[in-house]
Scaffold this motif. Sequence first.
Motif, PDB file in Angstrom:
ATOM      1  N   LEU A  31     -20.477  53.059 -85.626  1.00  0.00           N
ATOM      2  CA  LEU A  31     -20.613  53.580 -84.385  1.00  0.00           C
ATOM      3  C   LEU A  31     -21.952  54.213 -84.086  1.00  0.00           C
ATOM      4  CD1 LEU A  31     -17.090  55.151 -84.681  1.00  0.00           C
ATOM      5  CD2 LEU A  31     -17.969  53.460 -82.971  1.00  0.00           C
ATOM      6  N   ARG A  32     -22.669  54.692 -85.148  1.00  0.00           N
ATOM      7  CA  ARG A  32     -24.194  54.959 -84.832  1.00  0.00           C
ATOM      8  C   ARG A  32     -24.947  54.081 -84.037  1.00  0.00           C
ATOM      9  NH1 ARG A  32     -23.407  58.584 -88.899  1.00  0.00           N
ATOM     10  NH2 ARG A  32     -23.602  57.062 -90.378  1.00  0.00           N
ATOM     11  N   GLU A  33     -24.540  52.663 -84.668  1.00  0.00           N
ATOM     12  CA  GLU A  33     -25.364  51.616 -83.894  1.00  0.00           C
ATOM     13  C   GLU A  33     -24.780  51.050 -82.699  1.00  0.00           C
ATOM     14  OE1 GLU A  33     -26.038  48.691 -87.060  1.00  0.00           O
ATOM     15  OE2 GLU A  33     -26.457  50.291 -88.489  1.00  0.00           O
ATOM     16  N   ALA A  34     -23.456  51.031 -82.619  1.00  0.00           N
ATOM     17  CA  ALA A  34     -22.764  50.441 -81.772  1.00  0.00           C
ATOM     18  C   ALA A  34     -22.409  51.211 -80.450  1.00  0.00           C
ATOM     19  CB  ALA A  34     -21.595  49.635 -82.185  1.00  0.00           C
ATOM     20  N   ALA A  35     -22.090  52.317 -80.630  1.00  0.00           N
ATOM     21  CA  ALA A  35     -21.760  53.249 -79.520  1.00  0.00           C
ATOM     22  C   ALA A  35     -22.614  53.889 -78.574  1.00  0.00           C
ATOM     23  CB  ALA A  35     -20.683  54.536 -79.892  1.00  0.00           C
ATOM     24  N   HIS A  36     -23.837  54.133 -79.344  1.00  0.00           N
ATOM     25  CA  HIS A  36     -24.987  54.937 -78.576  1.00  0.00           C
ATOM     26  C   HIS A  36     -24.488  56.130 -77.761  1.00  0.00           C
ATOM     27  CE1 HIS A  36     -27.273  51.153 -79.676  1.00  0.00           C
ATOM     28  NE2 HIS A  36     -26.209  50.550 -79.121  1.00  0.00           N
ATOM     29  N   GLY A  37     -23.694  56.895 -78.441  1.00  0.00           N
ATOM     30  CA  GLY A  37     -23.298  58.092 -77.861  1.00  0.00           C
ATOM     31  C   GLY A  37     -22.279  58.193 -76.780  1.00  0.00           C
ATOM     32  N   ARG A  38     -21.422  56.685 -76.501  1.00  0.00           N
ATOM     33  CA  ARG A  38     -20.373  56.728 -75.847  1.00  0.00           C
ATOM     34  C   ARG A  38     -19.365  56.851 -76.115  1.00  0.00           C
ATOM     35  NH1 ARG A  38     -21.510  50.614 -74.233  1.00  0.00           N
ATOM     36  NH2 ARG A  38     -21.972  50.859 -76.611  1.00  0.00           N
ATOM     37  N   ASP A  39     -18.146  57.125 -75.055  1.00  0.00           N
ATOM     38  CA  ASP A  39     -16.877  57.464 -75.416  1.00  0.00           C
ATOM     39  C   ASP A  39     -16.286  55.888 -75.524  1.00  0.00           C
ATOM     40  OD1 ASP A  39     -17.162  59.989 -75.283  1.00  0.00           O
ATOM     41  OD2 ASP A  39     -16.245  60.196 -73.430  1.00  0.00           O
ATOM     42  N   GLY A  40     -15.092  55.591 -76.358  1.00  0.00           N
ATOM     43  CA  GLY A  40     -14.469  54.595 -76.395  1.00  0.00           C
ATOM     44  C   GLY A  40     -13.474  54.712 -77.493  1.00  0.00           C
ATOM     45  N   LEU A  41     -13.105  53.180 -77.865  1.00  0.00           N
ATOM     46  CA  LEU A  41     -12.226  53.034 -79.001  1.00  0.00           C
ATOM     47  C   LEU A  41     -12.758  52.284 -80.078  1.00  0.00           C
ATOM     48  CD1 LEU A  41      -9.162  52.069 -76.878  1.00  0.00           C
ATOM     49  CD2 LEU A  41      -9.332  54.036 -78.119  1.00  0.00           C
ATOM     50  N   LEU A  42     -12.285  52.676 -81.399  1.00  0.00           N
ATOM     51  CA  LEU A  42     -12.916  51.679 -82.317  1.00  0.00           C
ATOM     52  C   LEU A  42     -11.476  51.153 -82.901  1.00  0.00           C
ATOM     53  CD1 LEU A  42     -14.679  50.677 -84.900  1.00  0.00           C
ATOM     54  CD2 LEU A  42     -14.171  52.859 -85.933  1.00  0.00           C
ATOM     55  N   ASN A  43     -11.456  49.796 -83.185  1.00  0.00           N
ATOM     56  CA  ASN A  43     -10.337  49.104 -83.552  1.00  0.00           C
ATOM     57  C   ASN A  43     -10.726  48.538 -85.095  1.00  0.00           C
ATOM     58  OD1 ASN A  43      -8.992  46.167 -84.151  1.00  0.00           O
ATOM     59  ND2 ASN A  43      -7.508  47.659 -83.056  1.00  0.00           N
ATOM     60  N   VAL A  44      -9.979  49.024 -85.973  1.00  0.00           N
ATOM     61  CA  VAL A  44     -10.264  48.552 -87.322  1.00  0.00           C
ATOM     62  C   VAL A  44      -9.124  47.496 -87.811  1.00  0.00           C
ATOM     63  CG1 VAL A  44     -10.690  49.323 -89.656  1.00  0.00           C
ATOM     64  CG2 VAL A  44     -11.254  50.766 -87.950  1.00  0.00           C
ATOM     65  N   HIS A 102      -3.864  47.248 -88.766  1.00  0.00           N
ATOM     66  CA  HIS A 102      -4.932  47.676 -87.769  1.00  0.00           C
ATOM     67  C   HIS A 102      -4.692  49.035 -87.424  1.00  0.00           C
ATOM     68  CE1 HIS A 102      -1.445  47.860 -85.071  1.00  0.00           C
ATOM     69  NE2 HIS A 102      -1.120  46.870 -85.588  1.00  0.00           N
ATOM     70  N   ALA A 103      -5.738  49.530 -87.025  1.00  0.00           N
ATOM     71  CA  ALA A 103      -5.720  51.035 -86.273  1.00  0.00           C
ATOM     72  C   ALA A 103      -6.679  50.968 -85.107  1.00  0.00           C
ATOM     73  CB  ALA A 103      -6.140  52.057 -87.295  1.00  0.00           C
ATOM     74  N   THR A 104      -6.509  51.850 -84.041  1.00  0.00           N
ATOM     75  CA  THR A 104      -7.394  51.947 -83.187  1.00  0.00           C
ATOM     76  C   THR A 104      -7.324  53.605 -83.010  1.00  0.00           C
ATOM     77  OG1 THR A 104      -6.376  50.086 -81.998  1.00  0.00           O
ATOM     78  CG2 THR A 104      -7.403  51.461 -80.767  1.00  0.00           C
ATOM     79  N   LEU A 105      -8.772  53.988 -82.895  1.00  0.00           N
ATOM     80  CA  LEU A 105      -9.079  55.357 -82.914  1.00  0.00           C
ATOM     81  C   LEU A 105     -10.079  55.728 -82.035  1.00  0.00           C
ATOM     82  CD1 LEU A 105      -9.967  55.173 -86.690  1.00  0.00           C
ATOM     83  CD2 LEU A 105      -7.956  55.976 -85.626  1.00  0.00           C
ATOM     84  N   ILE A 108     -15.499  59.639 -79.443  1.00  0.00           N
ATOM     85  CA  ILE A 108     -15.942  60.666 -78.176  1.00  0.00           C
ATOM     86  C   ILE A 108     -17.238  60.805 -78.505  1.00  0.00           C
ATOM     87  CG2 ILE A 108     -15.624  62.922 -77.196  1.00  0.00           C
ATOM     88  CD1 ILE A 108     -13.288  61.298 -76.873  1.00  0.00           C
ATOM     89  N   ASP A 109     -18.260  60.683 -77.760  1.00  0.00           N
ATOM     90  CA  ASP A 109     -19.775  60.814 -77.705  1.00  0.00           C
ATOM     91  C   ASP A 109     -20.250  60.097 -78.999  1.00  0.00           C
ATOM     92  OD1 ASP A 109     -20.165  62.656 -75.732  1.00  0.00           O
ATOM     93  OD2 ASP A 109     -19.401  64.352 -76.545  1.00  0.00           O
ATOM     94  N   GLY A 110     -19.750  58.934 -78.954  1.00  0.00           N
ATOM     95  CA  GLY A 110     -20.210  58.084 -80.221  1.00  0.00           C
ATOM     96  C   GLY A 110     -19.548  58.361 -81.721  1.00  0.00           C
ATOM     97  N   ARG A 111     -18.881  59.153 -81.848  1.00  0.00           N
ATOM     98  CA  ARG A 111     -18.353  59.752 -83.108  1.00  0.00           C
ATOM     99  C   ARG A 111     -16.715  59.410 -82.979  1.00  0.00           C
ATOM    100  NH1 ARG A 111     -21.746  63.608 -86.196  1.00  0.00           N
ATOM    101  NH2 ARG A 111     -19.580  64.022 -86.858  1.00  0.00           N
ATOM    102  N   LEU A 112     -16.511  59.150 -84.359  1.00  0.00           N
ATOM    103  CA  LEU A 112     -14.932  59.179 -84.208  1.00  0.00           C
ATOM    104  C   LEU A 112     -14.120  60.647 -84.297  1.00  0.00           C
ATOM    105  CD1 LEU A 112     -14.378  57.133 -87.770  1.00  0.00           C
ATOM    106  CD2 LEU A 112     -13.360  56.701 -85.564  1.00  0.00           C
ATOM    107  N   ALA A 113     -13.286  60.554 -83.522  1.00  0.00           N
ATOM    108  CA  ALA A 113     -12.547  61.780 -83.082  1.00  0.00           C
ATOM    109  C   ALA A 113     -11.142  61.940 -84.115  1.00  0.00           C
ATOM    110  CB  ALA A 113     -12.051  61.647 -81.611  1.00  0.00           C
ATOM    111  N   LEU A 114     -11.623  61.943 -85.415  1.00  0.00           N
ATOM    112  CA  LEU A 114     -10.564  62.254 -86.351  1.00  0.00           C
ATOM    113  C   LEU A 114     -10.226  63.744 -86.544  1.00  0.00           C
ATOM    114  CD1 LEU A 114     -11.585  59.665 -89.153  1.00  0.00           C
ATOM    115  CD2 LEU A 114      -9.969  59.403 -87.720  1.00  0.00           C
TER     116      LEU A 114
END
Length: 140
Positions: A31-44, A102-105, A108-114
Amino acid sequence: MSDAFTTRVLNIATGSHERVVDLTGECEDFLREAAHGRDGLLNVFVPHATCGIAVLETGAGSDDDLLATLHTLLPADDRWQHRHGSPGHGRDHVLPALVPPHATLPVIDGRLALGTWQSVCLVDTNRDNPNRQVRLSFMS
């Protein structure tokens, strides 16, 4: 590929015994490389028929408790119709019905919201396949 969708494949060696492998650090690195501080979803996603992805606490015994619970629910014995591989291997093919592949997480601001004690984990009970791939995909 668009900045709105980025993917990476991790190669994970799980060895010849059942394991819960914490992938949280690898997810955060991605996420540090891919998200660039953006909000979104991480699918694993794990493209294997005998392992899954779980979000749980690790390091305090919960990972061992999960494996013990799976042994109770899915004993490694000769009851399974699926019979190739090591004895009881049929249970490994039932695992993804209980621990999905799978899991979709939220990101927020490029970081996992766990939650405080949550980790992203690969759950692998298949002793016959020591090498796994895990696909990480970030969507914004």
